[in-house]
Motif scaffolding. Structure first.
Motif, mmCIF file in Angstrom:
data_model
loop_
_atom_site.group_PDB
_atom_site.id
_atom_site.type_symbol
_atom_site.label_atom_id
_atom_site.label_comp_id
_atom_site.label_asym_id
_atom_site.label_seq_id
_atom_site.Cartn_x
_atom_site.Cartn_y
_atom_site.Cartn_z
ATOM 1 N N MET A 52 0.792 -1.146 0.108
ATOM 2 C CA MET A 52 -0.071 0.067 -0.209
ATOM 3 C C MET A 52 0.928 1.150 -0.103
ATOM 4 O O MET A 52 1.942 1.330 0.604
ATOM 5 N N ARG A 53 0.376 2.216 -0.723
ATOM 6 C CA ARG A 53 1.290 3.276 -0.890
ATOM 7 C C ARG A 53 0.902 4.547 0.068
ATOM 8 O O ARG A 53 1.682 5.459 0.221
ATOM 9 N N LEU A 54 -0.467 4.334 0.576
ATOM 10 C CA LEU A 54 -0.761 5.201 1.606
ATOM 11 C C LEU A 54 -0.579 5.171 2.988
ATOM 12 O O LEU A 54 -0.654 3.761 3.412
ATOM 13 N N GLU A 55 -0.332 6.244 3.813
ATOM 14 C CA GLU A 55 0.188 6.008 5.294
ATOM 15 C C GLU A 55 -1.071 5.655 5.935
ATOM 16 O O GLU A 55 -0.789 4.658 6.731
ATOM 17 N N ASP A 56 -2.300 6.035 5.707
ATOM 18 C CA ASP A 56 -3.433 5.607 6.331
ATOM 19 C C ASP A 56 -3.824 4.389 5.893
ATOM 20 O O ASP A 56 -4.325 4.197 4.510
ATOM 21 N N ARG A 57 -3.908 3.335 6.663
ATOM 22 C CA ARG A 57 -4.300 2.115 6.192
ATOM 23 C C ARG A 57 -5.615 1.821 5.796
ATOM 24 O O ARG A 57 -6.000 1.103 4.752
ATOM 25 N N SER A 58 -6.525 2.509 6.492
ATOM 26 C CA SER A 58 -8.140 2.373 6.139
ATOM 27 C C SER A 58 -8.302 2.765 5.033
ATOM 28 O O SER A 58 -8.867 2.279 3.989
ATOM 29 N N LEU A 59 -7.876 4.060 4.739
ATOM 30 C CA LEU A 59 -8.081 4.943 3.424
ATOM 31 C C LEU A 59 -7.336 4.071 2.313
ATOM 32 O O LEU A 59 -7.759 4.014 1.155
ATOM 33 N N GLY A 60 -6.146 3.503 2.516
ATOM 34 C CA GLY A 60 -5.422 2.743 1.488
ATOM 35 C C GLY A 60 -6.294 1.621 1.201
ATOM 36 O O GLY A 60 -6.290 1.353 0.161
ATOM 37 N N PHE A 61 -6.691 0.900 2.207
ATOM 38 C CA PHE A 61 -7.505 -0.451 1.697
ATOM 39 C C PHE A 61 -8.878 0.248 0.817
ATOM 40 O O PHE A 61 -9.045 -0.656 -0.021
ATOM 41 N N VAL A 62 -9.511 1.318 0.971
ATOM 42 C CA VAL A 62 -10.372 1.517 0.461
ATOM 43 C C VAL A 62 -10.250 1.984 -1.077
ATOM 44 O O VAL A 62 -10.785 1.525 -1.854
ATOM 45 N N ILE A 63 -9.283 2.755 -1.274
ATOM 46 C CA ILE A 63 -8.590 3.000 -2.446
ATOM 47 C C ILE A 63 -8.306 1.929 -3.231
ATOM 48 O O ILE A 63 -8.410 1.892 -4.235
ATOM 49 N N ASN A 64 -7.610 0.970 -2.772
ATOM 50 C CA ASN A 64 -7.006 -0.030 -3.398
ATOM 51 C C ASN A 64 -8.203 -0.905 -3.746
ATOM 52 O O ASN A 64 -8.300 -1.508 -4.805
ATOM 53 N N PHE A 65 -8.990 -1.253 -2.909
ATOM 54 C CA PHE A 65 -10.220 -1.952 -3.352
ATOM 55 C C PHE A 65 -11.101 -1.251 -4.557
ATOM 56 O O PHE A 65 -11.315 -1.865 -5.544
ATOM 57 N N LEU A 66 -11.383 -0.060 -4.314
ATOM 58 C CA LEU A 66 -11.857 0.593 -5.673
ATOM 59 C C LEU A 66 -10.998 0.571 -6.627
ATOM 60 O O LEU A 66 -11.754 0.504 -7.774
ATOM 61 N N LEU A 67 -9.752 0.717 -6.784
ATOM 62 C CA LEU A 67 -8.907 0.630 -7.827
ATOM 63 C C LEU A 67 -9.026 -1.016 -8.356
ATOM 64 O O LEU A 67 -9.150 -0.920 -9.683
ATOM 65 N N GLY A 68 -9.389 -1.906 -7.738
ATOM 66 C CA GLY A 68 -9.337 -3.070 -8.214
ATOM 67 C C GLY A 68 -10.994 -3.354 -8.794
ATOM 68 O O GLY A 68 -11.005 -3.729 -10.055
ATOM 69 N N VAL A 69 -11.818 -2.711 -8.357
ATOM 70 C CA VAL A 69 -12.961 -2.709 -8.975
ATOM 71 C C VAL A 69 -13.106 -1.953 -10.318
ATOM 72 O O VAL A 69 -13.406 -2.345 -11.328
#
Length: 91
Positions: free
Chosen positions: A1-18
């Protein structure tokens, strides 16, 4: 994950996969819909079908890059404040 905030990084990476899944589904479904007419027409329609998903990917990558830039600017500001404080202390 490239983002410091783990929860925001998870959401962004999930949406990127979508978004990437939307690119794949749009391209394949458009290609298979028009494959009977012409192969060239099917390729063009696959590219057009992938555009909405690619816009999503670009938007999410822009969010990631702007967040990384913000974090880097925060680090630089902290370092500059330390340098100013050190210079004032030495003077």
């Amino acid at each position: 994950m490239r983002l410091e905030d783990r929860s925001l990084g998870f959401v962004i990476n999930f949406l990127l996969g979508v978004a990437w899944a939307a690119v794949l589904i749009g391209a394949v479904s458009s290609f298979l819909s028009f494959y009977q007419n012409s192969f060239l027409f099917a390729l063009v329609s696959a590219l057009i079908g992938a555009i909405p998903g690619m816009i999503g990917v670009l938007f999410l990558e822009y969010i990631i890059m702007s967040r990384e830039k913000y974090e880097e600017l925060k680090k630089q500001t902290k370092l500059l404040q330390q340098l100013v404080a050190q210079k004032e202390k030495d003077s």
